[in-house]
Design a protein around this motif. Structure first.
Motif, mmCIF file in Angstrom:
data_model
loop_
_atom_site.group_PDB
_atom_site.id
_atom_site.type_symbol
_atom_site.label_atom_id
_atom_site.label_comp_id
_atom_site.label_asym_id
_atom_site.label_seq_id
_atom_site.Cartn_x
_atom_site.Cartn_y
_atom_site.Cartn_z
ATOM 1 N N VAL A 172 0.870 -1.170 0.000
ATOM 2 C CA VAL A 172 0.000 0.000 0.000
ATOM 3 C C VAL A 172 0.909 1.221 0.000
ATOM 4 C CG1 VAL A 172 -1.977 -1.072 1.146
ATOM 5 C CG2 VAL A 172 -0.201 -0.013 2.532
ATOM 6 N N SER A 207 3.378 -0.850 3.599
ATOM 7 C CA SER A 207 3.928 0.019 2.562
ATOM 8 C C SER A 207 5.353 -0.469 2.290
ATOM 9 C CB SER A 207 3.954 1.470 3.046
ATOM 10 O OG SER A 207 4.850 1.582 4.141
ATOM 11 N N TYR A 213 -10.701 -1.353 -0.141
ATOM 12 C CA TYR A 213 -9.306 -1.108 0.211
ATOM 13 C C TYR A 213 -8.538 -0.628 -1.023
ATOM 14 C CZ TYR A 213 -10.348 -3.863 4.387
ATOM 15 O OH TYR A 213 -10.890 -4.337 5.547
ATOM 16 N N PRO A 214 -7.358 -0.030 -0.830
ATOM 17 C CA PRO A 214 -6.544 0.350 -1.989
ATOM 18 C C PRO A 214 -6.196 -0.884 -2.831
ATOM 19 C CG PRO A 214 -5.639 1.299 0.032
ATOM 20 C CD PRO A 214 -6.728 0.348 0.438
#
Length: 96
Positions: free
Chosen positions: A2, A27, A83-84
């Protein structure tokens, strides 16, 4: 992956892109930090791209559902859960 900084980790609820076995999505900077905490050195993020439906698609070898089936039909930047959408990252690290 992410998008985010070294403190960004998505913890999805029941499913992520219809997968039940996804517990944490960091991330790239967070994954880099995790690798360093595990003792790896010279950790580098060498590439990061949005996963595309061209590369994850149905083929004659893979006839079941693919990425496009798990993205929001009205907004491909999100999964059907909101969600992304997935990013792909390549990190390189050395084990001392």
């Amino acid at each position: 992956m992410v998008e985010g900084d070294e403190n960004t980790v998505l913890v999805p609820g029941d499913r992520y892109a219809q997968m039940r076995n996804v517990f944490f999505i960091p991330s790239a900077p967070a994954l880099k930090q995790w690798l360093e905490k595990c003792g790896f050195v010279d950790v580098r993020i060498v590439d990061m791209n949005r996963t595309s439906t061209d590369e994850q698609r149905g083929t004659s070898w893979m006839t079941t559902e693919s990425l496009s089936d798990f993205l929001d039909p009205d907004d491909s930047s999100k999964t059907i859960e909101g969600y992304p959408a997935p990013l792909r990252a390549v990190l390189v690290a050395k084990k001392p």
